[in-house]
Design a protein around this motif. Sequence first.
Motif, PDB file in Angstrom:
ATOM      1  N   VAL A  63       1.017  -1.131  -0.124  1.00  9.02           N
ATOM      2  CA  VAL A  63      -0.105   0.123  -0.031  1.00  9.02           C
ATOM      3  C   VAL A  63       0.821   1.309  -0.043  1.00  9.02           C
ATOM      4  N   ALA A  64       1.930   1.195   0.812  1.00  9.96           N
ATOM      5  CA  ALA A  64       2.781   2.297   0.763  1.00  9.96           C
ATOM      6  C   ALA A  64       3.632   2.628  -0.401  1.00  9.96           C
ATOM      7  N   SER A  65       3.839   1.609  -1.025  1.00 11.17           N
ATOM      8  CA  SER A  65       4.637   1.699  -2.526  1.00 11.17           C
ATOM      9  C   SER A  65       3.543   2.300  -3.642  1.00 11.17           C
ATOM     10  N   LEU A  66       2.432   1.631  -3.396  1.00 13.92           N
ATOM     11  CA  LEU A  66       1.288   2.136  -4.401  1.00 13.92           C
ATOM     12  C   LEU A  66       0.938   3.472  -4.125  1.00 13.92           C
ATOM     13  N   ARG A  67       0.987   3.844  -2.899  1.00  9.81           N
ATOM     14  CA  ARG A  67       0.487   5.232  -2.771  1.00  9.81           C
ATOM     15  C   ARG A  67       1.699   6.249  -3.364  1.00  9.81           C
ATOM     16  N   LYS A  68       3.108   5.897  -3.195  1.00 10.85           N
ATOM     17  CA  LYS A  68       4.004   6.516  -3.568  1.00 10.85           C
ATOM     18  C   LYS A  68       3.935   6.797  -5.422  1.00 10.85           C
ATOM     19  N   ILE A  69       3.814   5.699  -5.854  1.00 10.97           N
ATOM     20  CA  ILE A  69       3.975   5.626  -7.376  1.00 10.97           C
ATOM     21  C   ILE A  69       2.860   6.496  -7.739  1.00 10.97           C
ATOM     22  N   ALA A  70       1.353   6.294  -7.288  1.00 12.28           N
ATOM     23  CA  ALA A  70       0.353   6.930  -7.535  1.00 12.28           C
ATOM     24  C   ALA A  70       0.556   8.408  -7.659  1.00 12.28           C
ATOM     25  N   ALA A  71       1.125   9.020  -6.247  1.00 14.75           N
ATOM     26  CA  ALA A  71       1.400  10.452  -6.263  1.00 14.75           C
ATOM     27  C   ALA A  71       2.594  10.814  -7.219  1.00 14.75           C
ATOM     28  N   ALA A  72       3.550  10.169  -7.552  1.00 10.33           N
ATOM     29  CA  ALA A  72       4.596  10.377  -8.645  1.00 10.33           C
ATOM     30  C   ALA A  72       4.048  10.699 -10.030  1.00 10.33           C
ATOM     31  N   LEU A  73       2.886   9.865 -10.210  1.00  9.13           N
ATOM     32  CA  LEU A  73       2.143   9.958 -11.499  1.00  9.13           C
ATOM     33  C   LEU A  73       0.924  10.756 -11.527  1.00  9.13           C
ATOM     34  N   GLY A  74       0.768  11.393 -10.370  1.00  6.80           N
ATOM     35  CA  GLY A  74      -0.206  12.555 -10.426  1.00  6.80           C
ATOM     36  C   GLY A  74      -1.686  11.854 -10.499  1.00  6.80           C
ATOM     37  N   VAL A  75      -1.804  10.581  -9.930  1.00  3.74           N
ATOM     38  CA  VAL A  75      -3.226   9.984  -9.782  1.00  3.74           C
ATOM     39  C   VAL A  75      -3.402   9.595  -8.331  1.00  3.74           C
ATOM     40  N   THR A  76      -4.685   8.784  -8.213  1.00  6.49           N
ATOM     41  CA  THR A  76      -4.893   8.286  -7.070  1.00  6.49           C
ATOM     42  C   THR A  76      -4.713   6.762  -7.032  1.00  6.49           C
ATOM     43  N   PRO A  77      -4.318   6.304  -6.062  1.00  4.34           N
ATOM     44  CA  PRO A  77      -4.226   5.087  -5.883  1.00  4.34           C
ATOM     45  C   PRO A  77      -5.341   4.143  -6.282  1.00  4.34           C
ATOM     46  N   ALA A  78      -6.489   4.470  -6.390  1.00  3.90           N
ATOM     47  CA  ALA A  78      -7.846   3.800  -6.806  1.00  3.90           C
ATOM     48  C   ALA A  78      -7.718   3.760  -8.475  1.00  3.90           C
ATOM     49  N   GLN A  79      -7.209   5.119  -9.020  1.00  2.91           N
ATOM     50  CA  GLN A  79      -7.114   4.946 -10.477  1.00  2.91           C
ATOM     51  C   GLN A  79      -6.211   3.922 -11.002  1.00  2.91           C
ATOM     52  N   LEU A  80      -4.996   3.549 -10.091  1.00  4.69           N
ATOM     53  CA  LEU A  80      -4.069   2.470 -10.389  1.00  4.69           C
ATOM     54  C   LEU A  80      -4.780   1.058 -10.229  1.00  4.69           C
ATOM     55  N   LEU A  81      -5.848   1.135  -9.234  1.00  2.81           N
ATOM     56  CA  LEU A  81      -6.543  -0.219  -9.234  1.00  2.81           C
ATOM     57  C   LEU A  81      -7.589  -0.366 -10.148  1.00  2.81           C
ATOM     58  N   ASP A  82      -8.120   0.625 -10.788  1.00  4.74           N
ATOM     59  CA  ASP A  82      -9.304   0.531 -11.753  1.00  4.74           C
ATOM     60  C   ASP A  82      -8.877   0.502 -12.933  1.00  4.74           C
ATOM     61  N   ASP A  83      -9.344  -0.490 -13.763  1.00  4.42           N
ATOM     62  CA  ASP A  83      -8.885  -0.662 -15.194  1.00  4.42           C
ATOM     63  C   ASP A  83      -9.436   0.179 -16.289  1.00  4.42           C
ATOM     64  N   THR A  84     -10.460   1.093 -15.756  1.00  7.89           N
ATOM     65  CA  THR A  84     -11.367   1.771 -16.899  1.00  7.89           C
ATOM     66  C   THR A  84     -10.652   3.169 -17.099  1.00  7.89           C
ATOM     67  N   SER A  85      -9.467   3.296 -16.468  1.00  6.43           N
ATOM     68  CA  SER A  85      -8.964   4.863 -17.024  1.00  6.43           C
ATOM     69  C   SER A  85      -7.598   4.906 -17.254  1.00  6.43           C
ATOM     70  N   VAL A  86      -6.862   3.795 -17.700  1.00  4.39           N
ATOM     71  CA  VAL A  86      -5.508   4.028 -18.034  1.00  4.39           C
ATOM     72  C   VAL A  86      -5.155   4.892 -19.315  1.00  4.39           C
ATOM     73  N   HIS A  87      -6.239   5.078 -19.991  1.00  5.03           N
ATOM     74  CA  HIS A  87      -5.796   6.008 -21.100  1.00  5.03           C
ATOM     75  C   HIS A  87      -6.184   7.492 -20.938  1.00  5.03           C
ATOM     76  N   THR A  88      -6.422   7.835 -19.551  1.00  2.42           N
ATOM     77  CA  THR A  88      -6.684   8.995 -19.384  1.00  2.42           C
ATOM     78  C   THR A  88      -6.315   9.602 -17.987  1.00  2.42           C
ATOM     79  N   ARG A  89      -6.065  10.846 -17.635  1.00  3.55           N
ATOM     80  CA  ARG A  89      -6.003  11.266 -16.239  1.00  3.55           C
ATOM     81  C   ARG A  89      -7.357  11.349 -15.540  1.00  3.55           C
ATOM     82  N   GLY A  90      -8.489  11.331 -16.180  1.00  2.00           N
ATOM     83  CA  GLY A  90      -9.525  11.522 -15.652  1.00  2.00           C
ATOM     84  C   GLY A  90     -10.023  12.854 -16.167  1.00  2.00           C
ATOM     85  N   VAL A  91     -11.519  13.181 -15.714  1.00  2.00           N
ATOM     86  CA  VAL A  91     -12.126  14.273 -15.981  1.00  2.00           C
ATOM     87  C   VAL A  91     -11.414  15.549 -15.068  1.00  2.00           C
ATOM     88  N   LEU A  92     -11.306  16.602 -15.611  1.00  2.00           N
ATOM     89  CA  LEU A  92     -10.979  17.910 -14.889  1.00  2.00           C
ATOM     90  C   LEU A  92     -12.109  18.828 -14.808  1.00  2.00           C
TER      91      LEU A  92
END
Length: 193
Positions: A50-79
């Motif tokens: 969980v700690a590594s996942l949080r650090k990787i997500a933060a470095a990517l500018g996404v949430t850990p949930a976005q890394l675990l959800d396969d519906t959003s890998v082609h976008t950073r999400g809606v702004l």
Amino acid sequence: MESSAETELGRRVASFRELGGLSLRALAAAAGVSSSFLSQLENGHTNASVASLRKIAAALGVTPAQLLDDTSVHTRGVLRAADRPSLPLEGAEKYVLSLPPLRNLEVYAGRFEPGGSTGSEAYVHGNSQELFLVTSGEVVFQLAEERYTMRADDSIEFLSSVPHRVLNTSDAPASVVWINSPPTPNESPHAPA
């Protein structure tokens, strides 16, 4: 043998990394993990704590949930409009549409009240290809010594190293979009473009 969940997580991390234009080494450094760990994660040979996942997500500018959800890998999400970072100008507002890390484009939207402008002086930034588009209303676009009256759906393309400014001399609000490619180097994403 790697599990399906590890393979999918690794694929999503790699997709977000590529979307952000980051090398494996750069993401590892930003996340504070080793390149070999990140490579193994992306290839589905290990899982992340969980700690590594949080650090990787933060470095990517996404949430850990976005890394675990396969519906959003082609976008950073809606702004959402309400969540856009903004830069106040003189009688105008400039909104950031392309969030860091920037890869190929830097995009802003702006709204100019009557009398509003990007400032009293023309400015330059980098040497990018820049496209300026009026989406509603009318503005005067100054490029070097030339002045262009531009209305809805008018656009102009130029180098961002040429002094430029925008002013609304009409009696109605105007909306515009700026697009730079590549992004202006070594400047804040909130700097005028």
